[in-house]
Design an enzyme around this catalytic site. Structure first.
Site, PDB file in Angstrom:
ATOM      1  N   LYS A   1       0.838  -1.212   0.000  1.00  0.00           N
ATOM      2  CA  LYS A   1       0.000   0.000   0.000  1.00  0.00           C
ATOM      3  C   LYS A   1       0.870   1.257   0.000  1.00  0.00           C
ATOM      4  O   LYS A   1       0.723   2.133  -0.842  1.00  0.00           O
ATOM      5  CB  LYS A   1      -0.900   0.013   1.249  1.00  0.00           C
ATOM      6  N   ASN A   2       1.771   1.333   0.959  1.00  0.00           N
ATOM      7  CA  ASN A   2       2.505   2.584   1.132  1.00  0.00           C
ATOM      8  C   ASN A   2       3.460   2.856  -0.026  1.00  0.00           C
ATOM      9  O   ASN A   2       3.701   4.012  -0.393  1.00  0.00           O
ATOM     10  CB  ASN A   2       3.235   2.582   2.481  1.00  0.00           C
TER      11      ASN A   2
ATOM     12  N   CYS B   1      -5.126   7.394   8.998  1.00  0.00           N
ATOM     13  CA  CYS B   1      -5.501   6.752  10.256  1.00  0.00           C
ATOM     14  C   CYS B   1      -5.360   7.698  11.438  1.00  0.00           C
ATOM     15  O   CYS B   1      -4.413   8.486  11.505  1.00  0.00           O
ATOM     16  CB  CYS B   1      -4.607   5.526  10.487  1.00  0.00           C
TER      17      CYS B   1
ATOM     18  N   ARG C   1      -0.037  13.757  13.466  1.00  0.00           N
ATOM     19  CA  ARG C   1       0.418  13.651  12.078  1.00  0.00           C
ATOM     20  C   ARG C   1       0.443  15.007  11.353  1.00  0.00           C
ATOM     21  O   ARG C   1      -0.251  15.205  10.338  1.00  0.00           O
ATOM     22  CB  ARG C   1      -0.419  12.640  11.298  1.00  0.00           C
TER      23      ARG C   1
ATOM     24  N   ASP D   1       3.866   0.126  12.515  1.00  0.00           N
ATOM     25  CA  ASP D   1       2.669  -0.481  11.909  1.00  0.00           C
ATOM     26  C   ASP D   1       2.449  -1.927  12.365  1.00  0.00           C
ATOM     27  O   ASP D   1       1.339  -2.436  12.285  1.00  0.00           O
ATOM     28  CB  ASP D   1       2.786  -0.435  10.381  1.00  0.00           C
TER      29      ASP D   1
ATOM     30  N   ARG E   1      -8.653  -0.274   3.657  1.00  0.00           N
ATOM     31  CA  ARG E   1      -7.685   0.684   3.121  1.00  0.00           C
ATOM     32  C   ARG E   1      -6.366   0.005   2.776  1.00  0.00           C
ATOM     33  O   ARG E   1      -5.615   0.502   1.939  1.00  0.00           O
ATOM     34  CB  ARG E   1      -7.437   1.814   4.134  1.00  0.00           C
TER      35      ARG E   1
HETATM   36  N1  EPU Z   1       5.774  13.975  11.326  1.00  0.00           N
HETATM   37  C1  EPU Z   1       5.797  15.289  11.710  1.00  0.00           C
HETATM   38  N2  EPU Z   1       5.753  16.242  10.733  1.00  0.00           N
HETATM   39  C2  EPU Z   1       5.686  15.932   9.417  1.00  0.00           C
HETATM   40  C3  EPU Z   1       5.675  14.582   9.035  1.00  0.00           C
HETATM   41  C4  EPU Z   1       5.712  13.610  10.022  1.00  0.00           C
HETATM   42  O1  EPU Z   1       5.854  15.615  12.891  1.00  0.00           O
HETATM   43  O2  EPU Z   1       5.632  16.860   8.583  1.00  0.00           O
HETATM   44  C5  EPU Z   1       5.816  12.919  12.362  1.00  0.00           C
HETATM   45  C6  EPU Z   1       4.530  12.088  12.387  1.00  0.00           C
HETATM   46  O3  EPU Z   1       3.506  12.725  13.111  1.00  0.00           O
HETATM   47  C7  EPU Z   1       5.022  10.825  13.011  1.00  0.00           C
HETATM   48  C8  EPU Z   1       6.437  10.695  12.472  1.00  0.00           C
HETATM   49  O4  EPU Z   1       6.812  11.992  12.034  1.00  0.00           O
HETATM   50  O5  EPU Z   1       5.054  10.985  14.401  1.00  0.00           O
HETATM   51  C9  EPU Z   1       6.607   9.708  11.337  1.00  0.00           C
HETATM   52  O6  EPU Z   1       5.706   9.992  10.322  1.00  0.00           O
HETATM   53  P1  EPU Z   1       6.005   9.696   8.799  1.00  0.00           P
HETATM   54  O7  EPU Z   1       5.975  10.985   8.068  1.00  0.00           O
HETATM   55  O8  EPU Z   1       7.201   8.830   8.671  1.00  0.00           O
HETATM   56  O9  EPU Z   1       4.743   8.853   8.409  1.00  0.00           O
HETATM   57  P2  EPU Z   1       3.888   8.975   7.110  1.00  0.00           P
HETATM   58  O10 EPU Z   1       4.755   9.187   5.929  1.00  0.00           O
HETATM   59  O11 EPU Z   1       2.765   9.926   7.324  1.00  0.00           O
HETATM   60  C10 EPU Z   1       3.994   6.474   6.446  1.00  0.00           C
HETATM   61  C11 EPU Z   1       3.009   5.368   6.304  1.00  0.00           C
HETATM   62  C12 EPU Z   1       2.531   4.933   7.666  1.00  0.00           C
HETATM   63  C13 EPU Z   1       3.724   4.516   8.507  1.00  0.00           C
HETATM   64  C14 EPU Z   1       4.780   5.635   8.552  1.00  0.00           C
HETATM   65  C15 EPU Z   1       6.048   5.236   9.254  1.00  0.00           C
HETATM   66  C16 EPU Z   1       1.962   5.933   4.201  1.00  0.00           C
HETATM   67  C17 EPU Z   1       0.741   6.334   3.459  1.00  0.00           C
HETATM   68  N3  EPU Z   1       1.873   5.839   5.503  1.00  0.00           N
HETATM   69  O12 EPU Z   1       3.278   7.532   7.051  1.00  0.00           O
HETATM   70  O13 EPU Z   1       1.716   3.811   7.444  1.00  0.00           O
HETATM   71  O14 EPU Z   1       3.295   4.264   9.815  1.00  0.00           O
HETATM   72  O15 EPU Z   1       5.111   6.052   7.215  1.00  0.00           O
HETATM   73  O16 EPU Z   1       6.681   4.188   8.592  1.00  0.00           O
HETATM   74  O17 EPU Z   1       2.986   5.674   3.586  1.00  0.00           O
HETATM   75  C18 EPU Z   1       0.044   2.255   7.878  1.00  0.00           C
HETATM   76  O18 EPU Z   1       0.348   1.709   6.802  1.00  0.00           O
HETATM   77  O19 EPU Z   1      -0.731   1.727   8.711  1.00  0.00           O
HETATM   78  C19 EPU Z   1       0.615   3.560   8.198  1.00  0.00           C
HETATM   79  C20 EPU Z   1       0.148   4.356   9.143  1.00  0.00           C
END
Ligand code: EPU
Length: 427
Positions: free
Chosen positions: A22-23, A117, A122, A305, A397
């Site tokens: 997915k990601n 989620c 976030r 995750d 999802r």
């Molecule tokens: N964060 C910030 N500011 C930002 C971006 C992130 O503070 O501008 C914080 C987030 O709040 C979090 C941490 O940084 O505490 C890590 O977030 P990250 O940006 O790495 O996560 P993401 O890119 O939003 C993706 C996956 C998530 C997975 C994370 C970590 C997708 C669509 N989602 O999220 O997947 O948990 O990376 O590997 O790619 C899931 O599949 O269930 C899922 C939540």
């Protein structure tokens, strides 16, 4: 209302093939809009997040269709608007990366704050700061970011936290920037690595892939490519944990051991037997589950995750396990659902203390979020009696054919009504 009904206690046996990530797929589909031509993607999962994202692409003027051979064809030659449809964007996290991509293609973009989620605040501050440093002017108005840029200009960027999404977003924006962009403290998740390879296969010049410092040398434009989405390590992990909690013996074909190292290492501590094969992972459990402690971390640390479905298994361990969640501040909501099934879990701030119980019992439970849903399904596979799982839109999802796959492994499981993409269920 759709529900999954599980009569637990059957050890899973057999072979299951894991689908596309997915990601990885979501990030690559967004970036395909950088390419003024046809992108062909293999192994894209049929999940509701992909369906929604393809609707967004079509709204922007792209063609996006699954071919008869299963490949996804995206033709972004003629995009017609740089305003992303707000109501769809707000339903997922990955769509926010449209901001940099549309700015790169059009010089202007409007993209709403993302959804996804409910596992913590976030924010998108790393994304915004990085795009501004690359030269964009951005303004937030009633929940929508409006941006403009003449052409992104390469610069040195530093991420406060190795965010997967921000690393991917800033790489996309930097691809066609003037000059060189250096991104420090990058995420190193397999999906981030594969994403960089995708961009390079489109003609981007990215080095340092898989390290904490990525260097992007801007090029004038990207060209069409054909590319494979990774097997989903989180789906694979869910099936592995399903096999482990039930005391089964399962081969998860296509699972990449290298991507699942932190999970496999923790499983070995709990007494689960893992065999790495050339084209998959075999998981078998014949003894009691031992307790263990887990601290989630960015890759290559233990993935947040899988903290949730792993917790389900630890509910049946022979001791006390301590889980510390360091990535998201509220990723323990699902523990209330596990408590309904008889789990002994105490949550204090970012820590969950799980005291193993001899047995879980089936109960009506809800999916609190995507992986929280995976946790209750994994628990239901082992629980005594009937578990009825609701609020399946979260599971849909990210899991394609979950019920069918578990049924093929021998689980007593069925779904009432429709599947992830709205087709009537026949299993
Ligand atoms: N964060 C910030 N500011 C930002 C971006 C992130 O503070 O501008 C914080 C987030 O709040 C979090 C941490 O940084 O505490 C890590 O977030 P990250 O940006 O790495 O996560 P993401 O890119 O939003 C993706 C996956 C998530 C997975 C994370 C970590 C997708 C669509 N989602 O999220 O997947 O948990 O990376 O590997 O790619 C899931 O599949 O269930 C899922 C939540």
């Amino acid at each position: 209302m759709d529900s999954i009904i599980i009569n637990g206690g059957v050890p899973l046996h057999g072979v299951i093939e894991v689908g596309g990530s997915k990601n990885d797929a979501l990030a690559i589909i967004v970036a395909a809009l950088l390419v003024p031509g046809e992108t062909i993607l293999h192994n894209v999962p049929h999940i509701s997040d992909v369906v929604r994202l393809l609707d967004i692409l079509r709204h922007l003027g792209a063609r996006a269709d699954f071919r008869d051979d299963g490949a996804l064809l995206i033709d972004a030659s003629r995009l017609t608007t740089s305003e992303a449809p707000q109501e769809l964007v707000q339903q997922m996290r990955a769509s926010f990366n449209l901001l940099g991509v549309l700015l790169s293609r059009f010089g202007t973009a409007s993209v709403a704050m993302p959804g996804g989620c409910n596992i913590g605040a976030r924010p998108v501050n790393f994304h915004i700061k990085g795009l501004e440093q690359l030269g964009a002017t951005l303004q937030l108005d009633h929940g929508v970011y409006h941006g403009s840029v003449k052409r992104f200009t390469g610069t040195n960027l530093y991420l406060e936290f190795p965010s997967a999404g921000a690393t991917q977003h800033l790489m996309s924006a930097a691809c066609c920037a003037r000059g060189v962009t250096v991104i420090e403290n990058c995420a190193q998740e397999p999906e981030v690595v594969n994403f960089a390879h995708f961009l390079n296969s489109c003609g981007a010049q990215i080095t340092g892939i898989g390290t904490s410092t990525i260097v992007v040398k801007g090029v004038d434009s990207l060209r069409p490519t054909e590319f494979n989405v990774l097997p989903d390590r989180l789906q694979a992990g869910t099936y592995i944990l399903g096999a482990a909690i039930t005391g089964g013996d399962v081969i998860v074909r296509n699972a990449v051991a290298e991507h699942s190292r932190p999970l496999l290492s923790k499983l070995a501590e709990t007494g689960v037997e893992i065999t790495t094969m050339s084209n998959g992972i075999r998981v078998r459990r014949t003894s009691r589950i031992h307790s263990t402690d887990i601290r989630t971390l960015p890759h290559p640390g233990f993935p947040t995750d899988l903290q949730q479905p792993f917790a389900a298994m630890l509910c049946l361990a022979d001791g006390v396990s301590i889980l510390t969640e360091t990535v998201y501040e509220s990723r323990f909501r699902y523990t209330t659902e596990l408590q309904r099934m008889g789990a002994d879990i105490r949550v204090e701030g970012s820590t969950a203390v799980i005291t193993g119980v001899p047995q879980l019992t089936g109960a009506p439970v809800a999916c609190t979020d995507l992986r929280g849903g995976a946790a209750v399904v994994v628990a239901g596979l082992a629980a005594h009696g009937e578990t009825v799982v609701t609020e399946l839109e979260h599971l849909d999802r990210g899991y394609e054919d979950l019920v069918r796959n578990l049924k093929n492994l021998g689980a007593n499981i069925r779904r009432s009504n429709t599947d992830a993409v709205g087709r009537p269920i026949v299993v």
